[in-house]
Structures are given as C-alpha cells and as structure tokens.
Design a protein around this motif. Structure first.
Motif, mmCIF file in Angstrom:
data_model
loop_
_atom_site.group_PDB
_atom_site.id
_atom_site.type_symbol
_atom_site.label_atom_id
_atom_site.label_comp_id
_atom_site.label_asym_id
_atom_site.label_seq_id
_atom_site.Cartn_x
_atom_site.Cartn_y
_atom_site.Cartn_z
ATOM 1 N N LYS A 41 0.955 -1.221 0.085
ATOM 2 C CA LYS A 41 -0.021 0.191 -0.149
ATOM 3 C C LYS A 41 1.040 1.145 0.065
ATOM 4 C CE LYS A 41 -3.973 -2.075 2.367
ATOM 5 N NZ LYS A 41 -4.829 -2.370 3.653
ATOM 6 N N VAL A 42 0.991 2.071 -1.058
ATOM 7 C CA VAL A 42 1.600 3.254 -1.223
ATOM 8 C C VAL A 42 1.141 4.343 -0.088
ATOM 9 C CG1 VAL A 42 2.358 5.067 -2.594
ATOM 10 C CG2 VAL A 42 2.025 2.757 -3.516
ATOM 11 N N ASP A 43 2.078 4.754 0.702
ATOM 12 C CA ASP A 43 1.782 5.526 2.020
ATOM 13 C C ASP A 43 2.448 6.722 1.949
ATOM 14 O OD1 ASP A 43 0.376 5.695 4.449
ATOM 15 O OD2 ASP A 43 2.255 5.565 5.291
ATOM 16 N N SER A 44 2.792 7.184 0.506
ATOM 17 C CA SER A 44 3.654 8.660 0.414
ATOM 18 C C SER A 44 3.588 9.108 -0.933
ATOM 19 C CB SER A 44 5.134 8.236 0.565
ATOM 20 O OG SER A 44 5.277 7.821 1.934
ATOM 21 N N ILE A 45 3.678 10.454 -0.716
ATOM 22 C CA ILE A 45 3.760 11.079 -1.971
ATOM 23 C C ILE A 45 5.379 11.638 -2.118
ATOM 24 C CG2 ILE A 45 3.233 13.307 -3.389
ATOM 25 C CD1 ILE A 45 0.730 13.058 -1.899
ATOM 26 N N TYR A 46 5.857 11.416 -3.295
ATOM 27 C CA TYR A 46 7.380 11.674 -3.231
ATOM 28 C C TYR A 46 7.659 12.721 -4.176
ATOM 29 C CZ TYR A 46 7.113 6.776 -1.868
ATOM 30 O OH TYR A 46 7.183 5.737 -1.004
ATOM 31 N N PHE A 47 8.551 13.571 -3.943
ATOM 32 C CA PHE A 47 9.121 14.801 -5.017
ATOM 33 C C PHE A 47 10.664 14.138 -5.198
ATOM 34 C CE2 PHE A 47 11.819 18.345 -5.740
ATOM 35 C CZ PHE A 47 11.390 18.862 -6.859
ATOM 36 N N PHE A 48 10.896 13.923 -6.268
ATOM 37 C CA PHE A 48 12.167 13.463 -6.803
ATOM 38 C C PHE A 48 13.369 14.660 -7.258
ATOM 39 C CE2 PHE A 48 9.387 10.063 -7.340
ATOM 40 C CZ PHE A 48 10.061 9.302 -6.490
ATOM 41 N N GLU A 49 14.109 14.625 -6.387
ATOM 42 C CA GLU A 49 15.400 15.822 -6.629
ATOM 43 C C GLU A 49 16.367 15.451 -7.797
ATOM 44 O OE1 GLU A 49 16.802 18.016 -2.983
ATOM 45 O OE2 GLU A 49 15.007 17.008 -2.051
ATOM 46 N N ARG A 50 16.792 13.998 -7.530
ATOM 47 C CA ARG A 50 17.814 13.522 -8.570
ATOM 48 C C ARG A 50 17.638 11.975 -8.704
ATOM 49 N NH1 ARG A 50 22.328 10.974 -7.064
ATOM 50 N NH2 ARG A 50 22.082 11.645 -4.826
ATOM 51 N N TYR A 100 15.072 12.025 -2.855
ATOM 52 C CA TYR A 100 13.929 12.363 -2.904
ATOM 53 C C TYR A 100 13.535 12.812 -1.609
ATOM 54 C CZ TYR A 100 13.087 7.955 -0.372
ATOM 55 O OH TYR A 100 13.266 6.929 0.256
ATOM 56 N N CYS A 101 12.358 13.556 -1.155
ATOM 57 C CA CYS A 101 11.797 13.880 -0.185
ATOM 58 C C CYS A 101 10.357 13.298 -0.275
ATOM 59 C CB CYS A 101 11.203 15.465 -0.147
ATOM 60 S SG CYS A 101 12.905 16.459 -0.180
ATOM 61 N N GLU A 102 10.024 12.901 0.768
ATOM 62 C CA GLU A 102 8.593 12.021 1.093
ATOM 63 C C GLU A 102 7.735 12.639 1.801
ATOM 64 O OE1 GLU A 102 7.984 7.467 2.503
ATOM 65 O OE2 GLU A 102 9.912 8.311 2.801
ATOM 66 N N LEU A 103 6.503 12.769 1.516
ATOM 67 C CA LEU A 103 5.528 13.259 2.335
ATOM 68 C C LEU A 103 4.384 12.036 2.696
ATOM 69 C CD1 LEU A 103 3.505 15.582 3.626
ATOM 70 C CD2 LEU A 103 2.569 15.866 1.526
ATOM 71 N N LYS A 104 4.615 11.793 3.987
ATOM 72 C CA LYS A 104 3.972 10.453 4.360
ATOM 73 C C LYS A 104 2.296 10.750 4.468
ATOM 74 C CE LYS A 104 6.948 7.031 5.910
ATOM 75 N NZ LYS A 104 6.823 5.827 5.103
ATOM 76 N N ARG A 105 1.544 9.966 4.638
ATOM 77 C CA ARG A 105 0.122 9.997 4.550
ATOM 78 C C ARG A 105 -0.185 10.798 6.124
ATOM 79 N NH1 ARG A 105 -4.506 8.533 3.123
ATOM 80 N NH2 ARG A 105 -3.506 7.144 1.529
ATOM 81 N N SER A 106 0.659 10.575 7.029
ATOM 82 C CA SER A 106 0.265 11.271 8.057
ATOM 83 C C SER A 106 0.584 12.822 8.343
ATOM 84 C CB SER A 106 1.221 10.618 9.450
ATOM 85 O OG SER A 106 2.406 10.500 9.171
ATOM 86 N N GLY A 107 1.690 12.996 7.496
ATOM 87 C CA GLY A 107 1.842 14.195 7.428
ATOM 88 C C GLY A 107 0.896 15.124 6.243
ATOM 89 N N TYR A 108 0.635 14.568 5.184
ATOM 90 C CA TYR A 108 -0.561 14.619 4.151
ATOM 91 C C TYR A 108 -1.979 15.240 5.048
ATOM 92 C CZ TYR A 108 -3.678 14.532 0.055
ATOM 93 O OH TYR A 108 -4.802 14.941 -0.651
ATOM 94 N N ALA A 109 -2.230 14.302 5.809
ATOM 95 C CA ALA A 109 -3.310 14.542 6.910
ATOM 96 C C ALA A 109 -3.076 15.717 7.809
ATOM 97 C CB ALA A 109 -3.835 13.257 7.719
ATOM 98 N N ALA A 110 -1.986 15.775 8.327
ATOM 99 C CA ALA A 110 -1.703 16.882 9.183
ATOM 100 C C ALA A 110 -1.618 18.266 8.487
ATOM 101 C CB ALA A 110 -0.282 16.958 10.043
ATOM 102 N N ILE A 111 -1.135 18.132 7.380
ATOM 103 C CA ILE A 111 -1.265 19.599 6.555
ATOM 104 C C ILE A 111 -2.819 19.953 6.059
ATOM 105 C CG2 ILE A 111 -0.539 20.704 4.182
ATOM 106 C CD1 ILE A 111 1.980 18.615 4.325
ATOM 107 N N LYS A 112 -3.529 18.909 5.757
ATOM 108 C CA LYS A 112 -4.895 19.093 5.287
ATOM 109 C C LYS A 112 -5.576 19.660 6.693
ATOM 110 C CE LYS A 112 -7.047 16.964 2.504
ATOM 111 N NZ LYS A 112 -7.743 15.826 1.763
ATOM 112 N N SER A 113 -5.256 19.310 7.750
ATOM 113 C CA SER A 113 -6.000 19.719 8.855
ATOM 114 C C SER A 113 -5.419 21.039 9.391
ATOM 115 C CB SER A 113 -5.991 18.658 10.116
ATOM 116 O OG SER A 113 -4.982 18.417 10.304
#
Length: 189
Positions: A41-50, A100-113
């Motif tokens: 189950k994919v639990d992150s959004i990724y930003f790839f720097e290199r 890369y930088c990773e935004l986990k589901r918990s961080g995603y929820a924290a940002i949205k709230s």
C-alpha cells in the motif's frame, strides 16, 4: 529544491511553508533499490530531486510493461493506492542513484487539517499530479513512436542518456529493435 517546487504553486506564508516542509523527510535510493514493491500500500507522495525511477507492471504474459519513467524535479505517487489504501501490483525501482523527499500519509493529513490555506495548497499539488498524468497520456496518444522519441530527446535529454534503451522503448510504446531503427534513422539524417 522542494521549497522552490512548492513556491511554484502560489504564495504561502512563511509559517505554513515551514510547516509543510517539516512534514517531508529526505531519502535516497541506490541504483536498483525498490521504492514500491508488489502488494504494497503506497503511503507517501514523493518529490524526486535527483535520479530516474522505473515504474512498471507485468502483463498477463509476464512481460514487464513500463508505466512511467520518473524524472528529477517531479512529484509522483500511485494515486489509487495512496488515496484508497489499495495494494498495488506495480513496482517502482531506481534506475540511477535517487534523492527524494517524502510526504507520508500522516503528514499529508496533518497539512490538510492545519488550516484551509494548506488544505487548498495540497489539493492544488494533488490536482497537478493528476493533470500531468492526463496531459502526458493525451499527448502520447496523438504522437507516433518516432515523434514520442523526438519529444523525449527535446524535453528530457538526460533520460535518453541515463535510462536503458529497453526501458525507453517500453516507455514510448515500442520494441527495443524499433527504437534502434529510429535512432539509426535520426543519426543518418
């Protein structure tokens, strides 16, 4: 780099930007490392720097099918798995060393709230990821294989240099042999 990427989606107050960046963690992959495994189950959004990654699946005949080659300076996730917490049968593997930088589901929820501005900001990024997938699919559906390769040469020459020919061929929807013929033809021209 992540700060600049986020700034491209519009203004954000310094405290909100700091909160957003605090939710992201940095990571690296060595060439050949898997980012996503089957049945995960994919639990992150990724930003790839290199680096470059190979996102693929297997056909019913057991042949590996490239779904995407992920390039630096891009944001990516397997959306269906991330949003609906479904296991994926797809895989994602580093073709080169990756940062890369990773935004986990918990961080995603924290940002949205946190507040409405951040919720809207994250929605904008999510829509960007989806829109980019649709635009790429629409563009590729209108181009011949040779035109897709020429587009790749023009818009992402580093990919052509760093990614194996067999993966580029699969990515543009052709065989390795056909891609070799196209490359010979372009070299002779």
């Amino acid at each position: 780099m992540l700060r600049r990427f986020f700034e491209g989606f519009g203004p954000l107050s310094a405290p909100n930007m700091d909160f957003l960046l605090d939710q992201c963690t940095e990571g690296t992959l060595n060439k050949g490392d898997k980012l996503i495994q089957p049945s995960q189950k994919v639990d992150s959004i990724y930003f790839f720097e290199r680096g470059f990654l190979h996102y693929y699946s297997y056909s019913n005949l057991g042949e590996r099918v490239t779904l995407k080659v992920i390039s630096p300076n891009s944001c990516w996730t397997i959306m269906d798995s991330f949003f609906h917490q479904k296991s994926t049968m797809d895989e994602c593997q580093a073709l080169t060393d990756v940062q890369y930088c990773e935004l986990k589901r918990s961080g995603y929820a924290a940002i949205k709230s946190e507040n409405q501005q951040l919720a809207n900001f994250i929605q904008t990024i999510t829509e960007y990821i989806l829109s980019a997938k649709v635009v790429e699919a629409n563009k590729n559906s209108k181009l011949s294989v040779e035109e897709r390769y020429l587009d790749l040469l023009q818009n992402n020459p580093a990919m052509v240099q760093e990614v194996p020919v067999s993966i580029i061929a699969s990515y543009i929807g052709t065989s390795r042999e056909t891609l070799h013929r196209i490359r010979r033809k372009l070299t002779a021209a």
